[in-house]
Design an enzyme around this catalytic site. Structure first.
Site, mmCIF file in Angstrom:
data_model
loop_
_atom_site.group_PDB
_atom_site.id
_atom_site.type_symbol
_atom_site.label_atom_id
_atom_site.label_comp_id
_atom_site.label_asym_id
_atom_site.label_seq_id
_atom_site.Cartn_x
_atom_site.Cartn_y
_atom_site.Cartn_z
ATOM 1 N N TYR A 225 -29.903 12.019 1.868
ATOM 2 C CA TYR A 225 -30.149 10.717 1.218
ATOM 3 C C TYR A 225 -30.974 10.881 -0.060
ATOM 4 C CZ TYR A 225 -31.987 6.115 0.137
ATOM 5 O OH TYR A 225 -32.347 4.961 -0.520
ATOM 6 N N ARG B 93 -27.609 9.502 -8.067
ATOM 7 C CA ARG B 93 -27.358 8.132 -8.533
ATOM 8 C C ARG B 93 -28.308 7.768 -9.666
ATOM 9 N NH1 ARG B 93 -28.104 3.279 -4.226
ATOM 10 N NH2 ARG B 93 -30.073 4.408 -3.997
ATOM 11 N N TYR C 45 -40.531 2.760 -5.590
ATOM 12 C CA TYR C 45 -41.061 3.439 -4.403
ATOM 13 C C TYR C 45 -41.857 4.678 -4.811
ATOM 14 C CZ TYR C 45 -38.095 1.021 -0.840
ATOM 15 O OH TYR C 45 -37.507 0.129 0.002
ATOM 16 N N GLU D 78 -29.892 -2.075 9.592
ATOM 17 C CA GLU D 78 -29.908 -2.547 8.202
ATOM 18 C C GLU D 78 -28.855 -3.659 8.158
ATOM 19 O OE1 GLU D 78 -29.943 0.560 5.116
ATOM 20 O OE2 GLU D 78 -28.381 -0.546 4.047
HETATM 21 C C1 3EB Z 1 -34.890 0.061 2.014
HETATM 22 O O1 3EB Z 1 -35.256 -1.122 1.976
HETATM 23 C C2 3EB Z 1 -33.898 0.447 3.067
HETATM 24 O O2 3EB Z 1 -30.506 3.485 -1.433
HETATM 25 O O3 3EB Z 1 -28.921 2.084 -1.924
HETATM 26 C C3 3EB Z 1 -31.303 -0.276 1.740
HETATM 27 C C4 3EB Z 1 -30.280 -0.645 0.852
HETATM 28 C C5 3EB Z 1 -31.847 0.983 1.658
HETATM 29 C C6 3EB Z 1 -29.825 0.249 -0.118
HETATM 30 C C7 3EB Z 1 -29.903 2.424 -1.246
HETATM 31 C C8 3EB Z 1 -31.377 1.863 0.680
HETATM 32 C C9 3EB Z 1 -30.375 1.502 -0.199
HETATM 33 O O4 3EB Z 1 -35.348 0.931 1.247
HETATM 34 C C10 3EB Z 1 -32.919 1.436 2.607
#
Ligand code: 3EB
Length: 310
Positions: free
Chosen positions: A131, A138, A190, A303
Site C-alpha cells: 500500500y 500515485r 498524513y 471501509e
Molecule cells: C483512511 O482514511 C483509510 O489511499 O486511496 C481510504 C480511502 C483509505 C482511500 C487511498 C485510503 C484511500 O486513510 C484508508
C-alpha cells in the site's frame, strides 16, 4: 429506473449486462480481467449484489487508448485499467500517468473518483508495504503531472485476490469541488509514519454534471485525526465510520436520504451482516454492495464508500 435520470447514475446489481446506456460495468468475481466493455475484479461479493453499474441517460461512446478501456457520454468519462507489472510502485506510477494523459487527451481532464485494487495490499514491512509503494507511485505520477492537492480525486484503496493492480475511475469535463472532514487529518497531510509519500485523495468530491449534483464519498473508515480508532472492535469501528460518513456527506450538502449506493469492504466476511444492519438504519435509501477484502491499513476491519445524488 427513475424518471429524471442524470447523466450518470450508480446502481448495484446481480449479474448485470452491458448496454447502450451503461457507461461503466464492474463485476466482482473469481479472476481479475479487462474485457472489451467491462472489468472483473477478483473479490468475493457477500450478499446478493455482485456488480457495479454506472448508467447514462445518453447512449455512450466506447474506446481504448494507452491501455485504458473507456466509455463516455457528453459529460462523464468512465475508464478502466489492469496492470500486470509486479513492482507495485512502478505499476501505479505508470497507471496514473496514463490516466492523466488519456483523460486530458479525451477532453475530460478532471479525475473526480478513483477505485484502486492492489493484490496483497498489506504485504511487505515498513515502507515496503505494498500500500505504501502504491501511495508513492500515485503521488509521484499526480504531482509530476502538475496536480495540486485540491485536484486529487476521491478514492478507495483495497485488496483483490488475483492480478497485480486494477483501477477504474470517473472523469469530467468540469472541475469538481473537494470536501474534507474536520474530524480527520486530510490524507495528503498524513504524517511520515504512514509512508514516504502521503495518500493522494480527497475525502469527497462533488460534481455538478448537468445540474444534478453527484457526491462521491471516498472509502471511509474508523480514522480520527490520522489514527485508527477501536482496533479489534468491529461495532465501534462501524459507528465511528458512520460518524465520519455523516460528517463528510453533511459538508457535501447531502442528507442521509440522498445516498444512492454504499459499498462495504469488510476484512472478515462474518462481520458483514452486523455492519450492513447499522448502515441501513442510518442510510435507508442506499443500495448496498458488500465485498470481502483486505483494507489498506492492517488494523481496519471495514471501509465504506458512498455516492449521493442531490
Ligand atoms: C483512511 O482514511 C483509510 O489511499 O486511496 C481510504 C480511502 C483509505 C482511500 C487511498 C485510503 C484511500 O486513510 C484508508
Amino acid at each position: 429506473m427513475r424518471a429524471h435520470m442524470g447523466p450518470l447514475e450508480p446502481e448495484y446489481a446481480e449479474d448485470a449486462r452491458i448496454g447502450d446506456h451503461v457507461l461503466g460495468l464492474v463485476r466482482f468475481g473469481s479472476v481479475t480481467s479487462q474485457e472489451r466493455q467491462a472489468l472483473t475484479i477478483s473479490m468475493t461479493a457477500v450478499g446478493a449484489a455482485n456488480a457495479e453499474v454506472w448508467r447514462s441517460r445518453e447512449p455512450v461512446v466506447r474506446g481504448e487508448r494507452d491501455g485504458i478501456v473507456f466509455a463516455r457520454n457528453g459529460t462523464a468519462f468512465f475508464g478502466m485499467l489492469v496492470s500486470s507489472e509486479k513492482e507495485i510502485e512502478k505499476a501505479t506510477r505508470q497507471a496514473y500517468e496514463s490516466i492523466v494523459a488519456v483523460t486530458r487527451q479525451e477532453g475530460f481532464p478532471f479525475v473526480l473518483r478513483a477505485w484502486n485494487h492492489v493484490r496483497g495490499i498489506n504485504e511487505g514491512e515498513g515502507d515496503c508495504e505494498r500500500y505504501k509503494r502504491f501511495s508513492a507511485g500515485r503521488h509521484d505520477a499526480l504531482t509530476t503531472a502538475g496536480l495540486s492537492r485540491t485536484e486529487f480525486p476521491s478514492a478507495s484503496a483495497v485488496g483483490m485476490r488475483d492480478g497485480e493492480l486494477a483501477i477504474y475511475f470517473i472523469a469530467s469535463r468540469m472541475a469538481g469541488r473537494q470536501v474534507e472532514n474536520p474530524r480527520q487529518v486530510s490524507a495528503y497531510l498524513y504524517p511520515r509514519e504512514y509512508g514516504p509519500r502521503p495518500p493522494s485523495f480527497a475525502r469527497a468530491t462533488v460534481s455538478s454534471m448537468n445540474g444534478s449534483a453527484l457526491v462521491f464519498v471516498s472509502g471511509t473508515a474508523s480514522v480520527v485525526g490520522h489514527e485508527t480508532k477501536h482496533v479489534g472492535d468491529v461495532e465501534a469501528q462501524t459507528d465511528e465510520t458512520i460518524c465520519n460518513l455523516a460528517g463528510i456527506l453533511g459538508r457535501s450538502g447531502a442528507a442521509p436520504g440522498d445516498v444512492r449506493t454504499m459499498k462495504i469492504y469488510v476484512r472478515r466476511a462474518a462481520d458483514w451482516e452486523g455492519i450492513a444492519a447499522r448502515l441501513r438504519q442510518s442510510f435507508p435509501a442506499a443500495g448496498l454492495l458488500v465485498l470481502e477484502t483486505e483494507i489498506c491499513r492492517r488494523d481496519l476491519l471495514l471501509e465504506v464508500e458512498a455516492v449521493a445524488i442531490l
